[in-house]
Design a protein around this motif. Structure first.
Motif, short mmCIF file in Angstrom:
data_model
loop_
_atom_site.label_atom_id
_atom_site.label_comp_id
_atom_site.label_asym_id
_atom_site.label_seq_id
_atom_site.Cartn_x
_atom_site.Cartn_y
_atom_site.Cartn_z
N CYS A 75 31.47 14.01 -23.58
CA CYS A 75 30.58 14.88 -24.34
C CYS A 75 29.36 15.18 -23.47
O CYS A 75 28.83 14.28 -22.81
CB CYS A 75 30.12 14.19 -25.63
SG CYS A 75 31.44 13.90 -26.80
N PHE A 96 33.26 8.08 -32.00
CA PHE A 96 32.64 8.22 -30.69
C PHE A 96 32.32 6.85 -30.11
O PHE A 96 32.24 5.86 -30.83
CB PHE A 96 31.31 8.99 -30.80
CG PHE A 96 31.44 10.41 -31.22
CD1 PHE A 96 31.44 11.42 -30.27
CD2 PHE A 96 31.56 10.76 -32.55
CE1 PHE A 96 31.55 12.75 -30.65
CE2 PHE A 96 31.67 12.08 -32.94
CZ PHE A 96 31.67 13.08 -31.99
N ARG A 158 33.85 11.20 -27.07
CA ARG A 158 34.55 11.33 -28.34
C ARG A 158 35.91 10.69 -28.16
O ARG A 158 36.56 10.86 -27.13
CB ARG A 158 34.71 12.79 -28.71
CG ARG A 158 35.34 12.94 -30.10
CD ARG A 158 34.96 14.19 -30.76
NE ARG A 158 35.31 14.14 -32.17
CZ ARG A 158 35.24 15.19 -32.95
NH1 ARG A 158 34.80 16.34 -32.47
NH2 ARG A 158 35.59 15.09 -34.22
#
Length: 168
Positions: A75, A96, A158
């Motif tokens: 991310c 996450f 993620r």
């Protein structure tokens, strides 16, 4: 593409891969937050990942998750404090990992490493929906009470299905 001062963690809020996963906190023994976080994600023990990962190599973490139908997707983040990412994490309502620096002196985060290559410590937690599963304490708590919100972000991944086209 226009210059944007904020990149979202994921391109949309419609993807929900592991929203309904039932996760239990586990407490790490010693400096083992990475294998314990992987154990939380897979419902295994930290020993399952001994010798299979390098704590400083998230690609090895992602590879270790594949037998459990998972992998990690990077991310976009920078070194801003974790608190700036909390609203985005909550909005995605999924799964996450969040890593952050834990320096004794916060001004040392961007220093050059010492002669041994050490800059400062870091920690990784699992964020599931609006909760944090913290291997340091072995507890689950609301992300809005994340004690690390003032620490600087190291990386956010993620957790996605192993067959997803994106990811490590």
């Amino acid at each position: 593409m226009a210059h944007d001062l904020h990149a979202h963690l994921w391109s949309n809020n419609d993807d929900h891969f592991f929203r309904d996963l039932c996760l239990s906190p586990q407490r790490q023994t010693g400096p083992r937050c990475v294998p314990t976080s992987l154990a939380i994600l897979t419902q295994q023990t930290p020993e399952t990942f001994a010798g299979k990962i390098n704590t400083q190599d998230p690609v090895s973490w992602s590879s270790a998750l594949r037998p459990y139908g998972m992998k990690l997707a990077y991310c976009p983040t920078d070194v801003r404090q974790v608190r700036f990412y909390v609203p985005d994490l909550v909005a995605h309502d999924d799964l996450f990992t969040v890593s952050y620096y834990t320096p004794i002196n916060p001004t040392k985060v961007l220093d050059d490493p010492d002669q041994d290559g050490w800059v400062c410590g870091s920690h990784v937690v699992v964020v599931h929906r609006d909760s944090v599963l913290d291997p340091s304490s072995g507890t689950r708590y609301p992300i809005t009470t994340l004690g690390a919100s003032g620490f600087h972000t190291k990386r956010i991944f993620r957790v996605i299905p192993a067959d997803h086209p994106r990811g490590l």
